[in-house]
Design an enzyme around this catalytic site. Structure first.
Site, PDB file in Angstrom:
ATOM      1  N   ASP A 125       0.784  -1.235   0.000  1.00  0.00           N
ATOM      2  CA  ASP A 125       0.000   0.000   0.000  1.00  0.00           C
ATOM      3  C   ASP A 125       0.818   1.289   0.000  1.00  0.00           C
ATOM      4  O   ASP A 125       0.330   2.328   0.441  1.00  0.00           O
ATOM      5  CB  ASP A 125      -0.895  -0.006   1.243  1.00  0.00           C
ATOM      6  CG  ASP A 125      -0.097  -0.254   2.511  1.00  0.00           C
ATOM      7  OD1 ASP A 125       1.134   0.000   2.502  1.00  0.00           O
ATOM      8  OD2 ASP A 125      -0.673  -0.709   3.503  1.00  0.00           O
ATOM      9  N   GLU A 166      -2.247   5.034   3.028  1.00  0.00           N
ATOM     10  CA  GLU A 166      -2.143   3.626   2.627  1.00  0.00           C
ATOM     11  C   GLU A 166      -3.486   2.983   2.312  1.00  0.00           C
ATOM     12  O   GLU A 166      -3.585   2.147   1.416  1.00  0.00           O
ATOM     13  CB  GLU A 166      -1.408   2.819   3.701  1.00  0.00           C
ATOM     14  CG  GLU A 166       0.093   3.061   3.753  1.00  0.00           C
ATOM     15  CD  GLU A 166       0.495   4.315   4.518  1.00  0.00           C
ATOM     16  OE1 GLU A 166      -0.398   5.035   5.027  1.00  0.00           O
ATOM     17  OE2 GLU A 166       1.699   4.592   4.596  1.00  0.00           O
ATOM     18  N   HIS A 210      12.927   5.843  12.730  1.00  0.00           N
ATOM     19  CA  HIS A 210      12.804   6.000  11.272  1.00  0.00           C
ATOM     20  C   HIS A 210      13.567   7.240  10.810  1.00  0.00           C
ATOM     21  O   HIS A 210      13.662   8.227  11.541  1.00  0.00           O
ATOM     22  CB  HIS A 210      11.307   6.147  10.949  1.00  0.00           C
ATOM     23  CG  HIS A 210      10.956   6.000   9.499  1.00  0.00           C
ATOM     24  ND1 HIS A 210      11.230   6.972   8.580  1.00  0.00           N
ATOM     25  CD2 HIS A 210      10.348   4.999   8.826  1.00  0.00           C
ATOM     26  CE1 HIS A 210      10.791   6.574   7.382  1.00  0.00           C
ATOM     27  NE2 HIS A 210      10.256   5.369   7.511  1.00  0.00           N
ATOM     28  N   GLU A 268      -0.088  -9.107  -0.775  1.00  0.00           N
ATOM     29  CA  GLU A 268      -0.708  -8.446   0.385  1.00  0.00           C
ATOM     30  C   GLU A 268      -1.927  -7.639  -0.058  1.00  0.00           C
ATOM     31  O   GLU A 268      -2.092  -6.465   0.276  1.00  0.00           O
ATOM     32  CB  GLU A 268       0.290  -7.566   1.154  1.00  0.00           C
ATOM     33  CG  GLU A 268      -0.204  -7.208   2.556  1.00  0.00           C
ATOM     34  CD  GLU A 268       0.712  -6.252   3.300  1.00  0.00           C
ATOM     35  OE1 GLU A 268       1.718  -6.720   3.851  1.00  0.00           O
ATOM     36  OE2 GLU A 268       0.406  -5.041   3.325  1.00  0.00           O
ATOM     37  N   ARG A 272       2.504   8.388   9.133  1.00  0.00           N
ATOM     38  CA  ARG A 272       2.208   9.768   8.775  1.00  0.00           C
ATOM     39  C   ARG A 272       1.054  10.345   9.584  1.00  0.00           C
ATOM     40  O   ARG A 272       1.130  11.455  10.106  1.00  0.00           O
ATOM     41  CB  ARG A 272       1.803   9.835   7.308  1.00  0.00           C
ATOM     42  CG  ARG A 272       2.745  10.553   6.430  1.00  0.00           C
ATOM     43  CD  ARG A 272       2.498  10.157   4.989  1.00  0.00           C
ATOM     44  NE  ARG A 272       3.783   9.884   4.365  1.00  0.00           N
ATOM     45  CZ  ARG A 272       4.528  10.807   3.787  1.00  0.00           C
ATOM     46  NH1 ARG A 272       4.106  12.046   3.726  1.00  0.00           N
ATOM     47  NH2 ARG A 272       5.691  10.500   3.265  1.00  0.00           N
ATOM     48  N   HIS A 277       6.215   5.475  13.154  1.00  0.00           N
ATOM     49  CA  HIS A 277       6.579   6.318  12.014  1.00  0.00           C
ATOM     50  C   HIS A 277       5.399   6.763  11.168  1.00  0.00           C
ATOM     51  O   HIS A 277       5.571   7.538  10.237  1.00  0.00           O
ATOM     52  CB  HIS A 277       7.578   5.600  11.110  1.00  0.00           C
ATOM     53  CG  HIS A 277       6.947   4.517  10.284  1.00  0.00           C
ATOM     54  ND1 HIS A 277       6.743   3.252  10.771  1.00  0.00           N
ATOM     55  CD2 HIS A 277       6.443   4.521   9.028  1.00  0.00           C
ATOM     56  CE1 HIS A 277       6.156   2.520   9.843  1.00  0.00           C
ATOM     57  NE2 HIS A 277       5.957   3.251   8.767  1.00  0.00           N
TER      58      HIS A 277
HETATM   59  C1  UD1 Z   1       6.548   5.037   3.594  1.00  0.00           C
HETATM   60  C2  UD1 Z   1       5.223   4.390   3.183  1.00  0.00           C
HETATM   61  C3  UD1 Z   1       4.666   3.594   4.368  1.00  0.00           C
HETATM   62  C4  UD1 Z   1       5.677   2.620   4.916  1.00  0.00           C
HETATM   63  C5  UD1 Z   1       6.955   3.377   5.266  1.00  0.00           C
HETATM   64  C6  UD1 Z   1       8.031   2.412   5.729  1.00  0.00           C
HETATM   65  C7  UD1 Z   1       3.880   5.704   1.584  1.00  0.00           C
HETATM   66  C8  UD1 Z   1       2.774   6.654   1.415  1.00  0.00           C
HETATM   67  N1  UD1 Z   1       4.235   5.413   2.852  1.00  0.00           N
HETATM   68  O1  UD1 Z   1       6.240   6.046   4.550  1.00  0.00           O
HETATM   69  O2  UD1 Z   1       3.516   2.895   3.932  1.00  0.00           O
HETATM   70  O3  UD1 Z   1       5.169   2.020   6.102  1.00  0.00           O
HETATM   71  O4  UD1 Z   1       7.413   4.058   4.102  1.00  0.00           O
HETATM   72  O5  UD1 Z   1       9.214   3.067   6.070  1.00  0.00           O
HETATM   73  O6  UD1 Z   1       4.411   5.229   0.613  1.00  0.00           O
HETATM   74  N2  UD1 Z   1      13.894   9.049   4.456  1.00  0.00           N
HETATM   75  C9  UD1 Z   1      15.255   9.023   4.289  1.00  0.00           C
HETATM   76  N3  UD1 Z   1      15.860   7.823   4.039  1.00  0.00           N
HETATM   77  C10 UD1 Z   1      15.177   6.659   3.965  1.00  0.00           C
HETATM   78  C11 UD1 Z   1      13.796   6.687   4.171  1.00  0.00           C
HETATM   79  C12 UD1 Z   1      13.165   7.881   4.405  1.00  0.00           C
HETATM   80  O7  UD1 Z   1      15.915  10.034   4.373  1.00  0.00           O
HETATM   81  O8  UD1 Z   1      15.776   5.620   3.726  1.00  0.00           O
HETATM   82  C13 UD1 Z   1      13.207  10.339   4.694  1.00  0.00           C
HETATM   83  C14 UD1 Z   1      13.029  11.150   3.430  1.00  0.00           C
HETATM   84  O9  UD1 Z   1      13.358  12.459   3.745  1.00  0.00           O
HETATM   85  C15 UD1 Z   1      11.568  11.052   3.099  1.00  0.00           C
HETATM   86  C16 UD1 Z   1      10.938  10.810   4.453  1.00  0.00           C
HETATM   87  O10 UD1 Z   1      11.924  10.101   5.204  1.00  0.00           O
HETATM   88  O11 UD1 Z   1      11.145  12.229   2.510  1.00  0.00           O
HETATM   89  C17 UD1 Z   1       9.669  10.008   4.421  1.00  0.00           C
HETATM   90  O12 UD1 Z   1       9.832   8.786   3.689  1.00  0.00           O
HETATM   91  P1  UD1 Z   1       8.685   8.276   2.674  1.00  0.00           P
HETATM   92  O13 UD1 Z   1       9.134   7.007   2.062  1.00  0.00           O
HETATM   93  O14 UD1 Z   1       8.245   9.388   1.803  1.00  0.00           O
HETATM   94  O15 UD1 Z   1       7.423   8.018   3.597  1.00  0.00           O
HETATM   95  P2  UD1 Z   1       7.239   7.214   4.949  1.00  0.00           P
HETATM   96  O16 UD1 Z   1       6.488   8.098   5.862  1.00  0.00           O
HETATM   97  O17 UD1 Z   1       8.514   6.589   5.398  1.00  0.00           O
END
Ligand code: UD1
Length: 386
Positions: A102, A138, A240, A124, A210, A208
């Site tokens: 999702d 999601e 996270h 899933e 949103r 973590h």
């Molecule tokens: C995303 C998924 C969520 C999942 C989660 C797992 C969507 C809408 N959400 O949410 O379903 O549970 O990932 O982690 O797709 N960032 C880094 N490095 C990383 C990862 C993240 O710097 O390796 C930072 C980035 O600045 C990014 C922010 O975290 O902009 C958020 O990451 P993002 O993947 O956009 O959304 P999540 O809230 O992590």
């Protein structure tokens, strides 16, 4: 490059850490199927966290869209993934795309495949919380994906029923069990617990989501209350990389003697931590299944869950997101060994460790290679691994 048209090209596409861990056993199972060629395509929605998960499973993607930017918004991501994914699928001459769960990657990949005329298989499939705001976005992503798919791999009969209720036809739905069960059992069996955690009474924490960002400080305060009350317990929270998450929790939880904030853990180290913990407290989807699969009770820091099977089985407890209520639920469990033991003994409602094999056989069946696999039935999963 000349294509062998008798071999079907199955593109497995994902972009975040949890998708990678739950797709890794599917990739292995597809690799074992004759007549299929597997191509791994990642979006890089999460850079570091995805790469860490790929490394644990020894996976090297064949193609990488590398879309992540700092503080990306969901619409930024969507605008980058869809056109690049469509181009890449054309170039790879995909016969089918498998997506997972999702995330934004999931929906964008499924949409790109759909407009390119490529069949979509959804691993899933069929999880529903019933609320478009929790988890956000999601719940929307998984529903949007469901209207684009040819094959749906529902982890449980409940998720199959959700799809049937939305008008999907039974012939394209397979009840497979959760691939998270396959992954966590395999990895936890070979992973080592960090030396500094051995002999401790561990509680593993993750947060973590949103939609939880506005209440994340409240949740952190609840955890702080409980940790102060339980100096005999050692809390470990791998935080996270999302900066918004870090800003909310670090000021509240750092500086406590028995509350350890760490960098994100590699999946093997995380699996070892979960397996050695007495309790998990989390707002993650995947940890609910992983806890249940390892026989570790889980307190869910959310108001609703799309994984109610575990609540019904008695291994998950939904605590909401309000400070006093969350403290109460955690407190009641951490002060009651009997209750924790009771939760530990509950059957795993999410799978039997064979989900990936069923998915690979269903994909092969779709291409006329082999028999249709039977559905997984929960009764066969009523035993935990020893
Ligand atoms: C995303 C998924 C969520 C999942 C989660 C797992 C969507 C809408 N959400 O949410 O379903 O549970 O990932 O982690 O797709 N960032 C880094 N490095 C990383 C990862 C993240 O710097 O390796 C930072 C980035 O600045 C990014 C922010 O975290 O902009 C958020 O990451 P993002 O993947 O956009 O959304 P999540 O809230 O992590």
């Amino acid at each position: 490059m000349t294509a062998d048209h008798t071999v079907k090209n199955v593109v497995v596409a994902f972009g975040t850490r949890p998708e990678a861990t739950k797709m890794a056993p599917v990739i292995e199972a597809l690799d074992r199927q004759e007549g299929l060629r597997v191509t791994v395509l990642v979006t890089g929605q999460q850079r570091e966290q995805l790469d860490s998960a790929l490394a644990v499973f020894g996976l090297t993607p064949h193609a990488d869209l590398n879309v992540m930017t700092e503080r990306q918004t969901l619409s930024d991501l969507t605008g980058r993934i869809v056109p690049q994914a469509a181009r890449k699928l054309r170039e790879l001459q995909a016969d089918m795309v498998l997506v997972h769960g999702d995330t934004t990657t999931t929906f964008c990949m499924a949409y790109a495949a759909f407009v390119e005329g490529v069949a979509v298989g959804h691993v899933e499939a069929g999880l529903r919380s019933g609320s478009m705001t929790e988890p956000f976005p999601e719940e929307a992503n998984r529903k949007l994906t469901s209207v684009l798919t040819t094959l749906d791999f529902a982890p449980t009969s409940l998720s199959r029923d959700n799809l049937l209720r939305e008008g999907k036809t039974p012939g394209g739905i397979f009840v497979t069990g959760q691939t998270a069960v396959d992954a966590v059992r395999a990895v936890a069996a070979r992973a080592e617990l960090r030396a500094s955690w051995r002999g401790k009474r561990l509680v593993a924490v993750t947060m973590h989501r949103r939609e939880n960002l506005p209440v994340m400080r409240e949740l952190a305060l609840a955890l702080r209350d409980v940790a102060l009350n339980h100096p005999e317990r050692h809390f470990v929270y791998p935080v996270h990389l999302n900066p918004a998450v870090r800003e909310a929790v670090t000021p509240v939880l750092s500086g406590l003697a028995n509350f350890e904030l760490t960098e994100p853990l590699a999946y093997d180290e995380m699996s070892a931590l979960m397996a050695a913990s007495d309790l998990l407290a989390t707002d993650s989807g995947g940890l609910q299944e992983e806890g249940a699969s390892l026989g570790v009770p889980v307190v869910v820091l959310r108001n609703v869950t799309e994984r109610p099977e575990g609540v019904e089985a008695g291994v998950l407890r939904l605590a909401g997101t309000e400070r006093a209520q969350v403290s109460r639920v955690l407190e009641a469990l951490l002060s009651n060994e009997g209750e924790l033991a009771h939760m530990r003994g509950r059957p795993n409602p999410y799978g039997d460790g064979q989900a990936s094999e069923r998915i690979a056989r269903a994909v092969a069946w779709h291409f006329g290679l082999g028999k249709r696999p039977g559905d997984w039935q929960v009764a066969s999963a009523a035993v935990h691994p020893s």
